[in-house]
Design a protein around this motif. Structure first.
Motif, PDB file in Angstrom:
ATOM      1  N   THR A 133       0.938  -1.234   0.016  1.00 58.85           N
ATOM      2  CA  THR A 133      -0.221  -0.060   0.046  1.00 58.85           C
ATOM      3  C   THR A 133       0.844   1.248  -0.032  1.00 58.85           C
ATOM      4  O   THR A 133       1.980   1.317   0.774  1.00 58.85           O
ATOM      5  N   ARG A 163       0.700   5.492  -0.300  1.00 60.09           N
ATOM      6  CA  ARG A 163       0.402   6.552   0.063  1.00 60.09           C
ATOM      7  C   ARG A 163       1.085   7.822  -0.380  1.00 60.09           C
ATOM      8  O   ARG A 163       2.308   7.976   0.226  1.00 60.09           O
ATOM      9  N   ASP A 215      -8.667  15.840  -9.257  1.00 55.14           N
ATOM     10  CA  ASP A 215      -8.606  14.169  -8.932  1.00 55.14           C
ATOM     11  C   ASP A 215      -8.138  13.417 -10.301  1.00 55.14           C
ATOM     12  O   ASP A 215      -7.499  12.308  -9.989  1.00 55.14           O
ATOM     13  N   GLY A 229      -4.581  13.108 -10.020  1.00 50.25           N
ATOM     14  CA  GLY A 229      -3.914  12.142  -8.938  1.00 50.25           C
ATOM     15  C   GLY A 229      -3.954  10.891  -9.402  1.00 50.25           C
ATOM     16  O   GLY A 229      -3.032  10.075  -9.093  1.00 50.25           O
ATOM     17  N   LYS A 230      -5.071  10.733 -10.192  1.00 52.21           N
ATOM     18  CA  LYS A 230      -5.322   9.028 -10.811  1.00 52.21           C
ATOM     19  C   LYS A 230      -4.315   8.924 -11.856  1.00 52.21           C
ATOM     20  O   LYS A 230      -3.676   7.555 -11.934  1.00 52.21           O
ATOM     21  N   GLU A 276      -1.135   8.053  -9.932  1.00 48.72           N
ATOM     22  CA  GLU A 276      -1.147   6.674  -9.504  1.00 48.72           C
ATOM     23  C   GLU A 276      -0.865   5.738 -10.634  1.00 48.72           C
ATOM     24  O   GLU A 276       0.002   4.801 -10.569  1.00 48.72           O
ATOM     25  N   HIS A 334      -1.697  -1.432  -4.077  1.00 53.76           N
ATOM     26  CA  HIS A 334      -2.665  -0.288  -3.808  1.00 53.76           C
ATOM     27  C   HIS A 334      -1.975   0.982  -3.824  1.00 53.76           C
ATOM     28  O   HIS A 334      -1.075   1.254  -3.104  1.00 53.76           O
ATOM     29  N   LYS A 336      -2.473   5.296  -3.591  1.00 50.07           N
ATOM     30  CA  LYS A 336      -3.287   6.655  -3.591  1.00 50.07           C
ATOM     31  C   LYS A 336      -2.544   7.640  -3.620  1.00 50.07           C
ATOM     32  O   LYS A 336      -1.635   8.010  -2.562  1.00 50.07           O
ATOM     33  N   ASP A 393      -2.491  12.114  -3.675  1.00 52.43           N
ATOM     34  CA  ASP A 393      -3.073  13.041  -3.422  1.00 52.43           C
ATOM     35  C   ASP A 393      -2.504  14.218  -4.058  1.00 52.43           C
ATOM     36  O   ASP A 393      -1.215  14.668  -3.616  1.00 52.43           O
TER      37      ASP A 393
END
Length: 408
Positions: A295, A297, A320, A323-324, A327, A383, A385, A387
């Motif tokens: 994970t 972040r 948003d 951000g994707k 990722e 995973h 994420k 921001d």
């Protein structure tokens, strides 16, 4: 009675003075060769060891520039590191002192031959501190790296070390590794393989060794940290390219800060700075077989917008979407790194360590065949994420390039 007590005190003082022998092992500075860099190469079955020794008078801040180099490079050969070091005394006027060693450069040939014996010699030296950095000369001899004249810093090894540490903090495909960290990784089969930073010479290799190299606005010969060397059983088995190196720092929680380019619908890009990242690895057992979840972040800021005039950085949906995109870019890097490591059959991410922490009984059964059999087939779920926190103080820029040209 008073005289007896006074005599006893006097005898006690003399006894203490006998024990205080002073600095019995003291050696004067002018009796030592202060070594700040060591290069190790492999040639015709022998170690070729290069020692970068400080010329103290040339690096003193009060001294004006002279024709002498700030360091001298001595070189010797031997069947072992220790023999080469002792043979150095036939050429160097002073005894080698490793207390200020900053950098160990391992040539690619000796890295493929094996670095365990090199480490063994340095780890046994009671004068050497273990906080010096270790790097691998990619496609080069270690001696060539130590011969470079570098700008800004008089001592080449100091320049390289500072550059490496700065790159680690600000550029993801770079890491710094010290000797004590190496020893911890190689000391036991604990579920992680060694990765070291690579270095090579760019530009004119011949001029890089000349003093004129630092008298140019752009030195014709320079060093550059490039790619990462992967080791297994103490031997170099392959390299990670820039993309794979980025993924390695992402997955191993070594990412501090870096820059990422994100494309937009127009011919252009959005520049994003990763300002912080945290990766956690968890090993699970499903149907009796190990699996791993990582994970990540990440926090990032927009730092530039080039040719993407239609991108509205004040729109939350745009943030948003960026951000994707970030990722997805990080996922590509991580998957590329994972694929390369599995092809090399070397668990450089410490997934075996995670399994050992979570299920030591299962790890004991798998550890002898982990790299060759289980790791290449290991299911890994990633995973991510990301921001986007800031877009800069000006938000969207309304500068019209055509108007700017007219005004100019």
């Amino acid at each position: 009675m008073t005289d007896f007590r006074a005599g006893s005190k006097l005898l006690l003082i003399f006894a203490v003075l006998i024990l205080l022998t002073g600095c019995w092992s003291r050696r004067e500075l002018n009796e030592l060769s202060i070594i700040v860099g060591i290069g190790v190469d492999w040639e015709n079955g022998k170690y070729v060891v290069s020692y970068q020794v400080v010329n103290p008078g040339e690096v003193a801040s009060q001294k004006q520039a002279s024709e002498r180099a700030p360091v001298t490079l001595y070189q010797s050969k031997g069947d072992s590191m220790f023999e080469a070091a002792r043979r150095l005394t036939t050429e160097a006027p002073r005894k080698a002192y490793l207390g200020h060693l900053q950098l160990l450069v391992v040539g690619e040939k000796v890295a493929r031959h094996g670095i365990i014996d090199v480490m063994d010699n340095l780890l046994r030296d009671n004068e050497a501190r273990l906080d010096f950095n270790v790097i691998v000369a990619k496609g080069e001899k270690a001696e060539n790296i130590l011969e470079i004249y570098t700008p800004l810093e008089k001592l080449p090894t100091q320049n390289m070390r500072h550059s490496l540490e700065t790159s680690e903090r600000n550029w993801a495909p770079a890491i710094a590794m010290t000797m004590d960290e190496m020893a911890s990784i190689l000391s036991a089969n604990n579920g992680i393989r060694l990765v070291l930073p690579g270095i090579h010479i760019v530009g004119d290799e011949h001029l890089a060794t000349k003093k004129e190299n630092v008298f140019r606005y752009r030195p014709p010969g320079r060093f550059q940290f490039t790619e990462m060397a992967v080791f297994k059983e103490g031997k170099l088995i392959g390299w990670l390219n820039e993309k794979e190196s980025r993924g390695y720092t992402d997955l191993t929680d070594k990412l501090q800060s870096t820059s990422v380019k994100l494309p937009c619908s127009e011919p252009g890009l959005i520049g994003v700075e990763i300002a912080g990242s945290n990766a956690k690895t968890k090993a699970l057992v499903k149907n009796g077989k190990p699996t791993v979840e990582v994970t990540i972040r990440t926090k990032a800021n927009v730092v530039e917008k080039i040719g993407c005039g239609k991108v509205d950085l004040t729109d939350p949906d745009t943030i948003d979407r960026l951000g994707k995109q970030l990722e997805q870019e990080m996922r590509k890097n991580a998957e590329a790194s994972l694929k390369r490591a599995k092809a090399l059959k070397a668990d450089i991410f410490g997934f075996g360590q995670a399994l050992n922490r979570g299920n030591p009984q299962l790890w004991e059964k798998l550890k002898l065949r982990w790299d060759d059999e289980y790791f290449p087939q290991l299911p890994v779920t990633i995973h991510i994420k990301a921001d986007i926190l800031r877009t800069g103080t000006i938000g969207n820029t309304n500068l019209n390039k055509n108007e700017m040209r007219k005004e100019g």
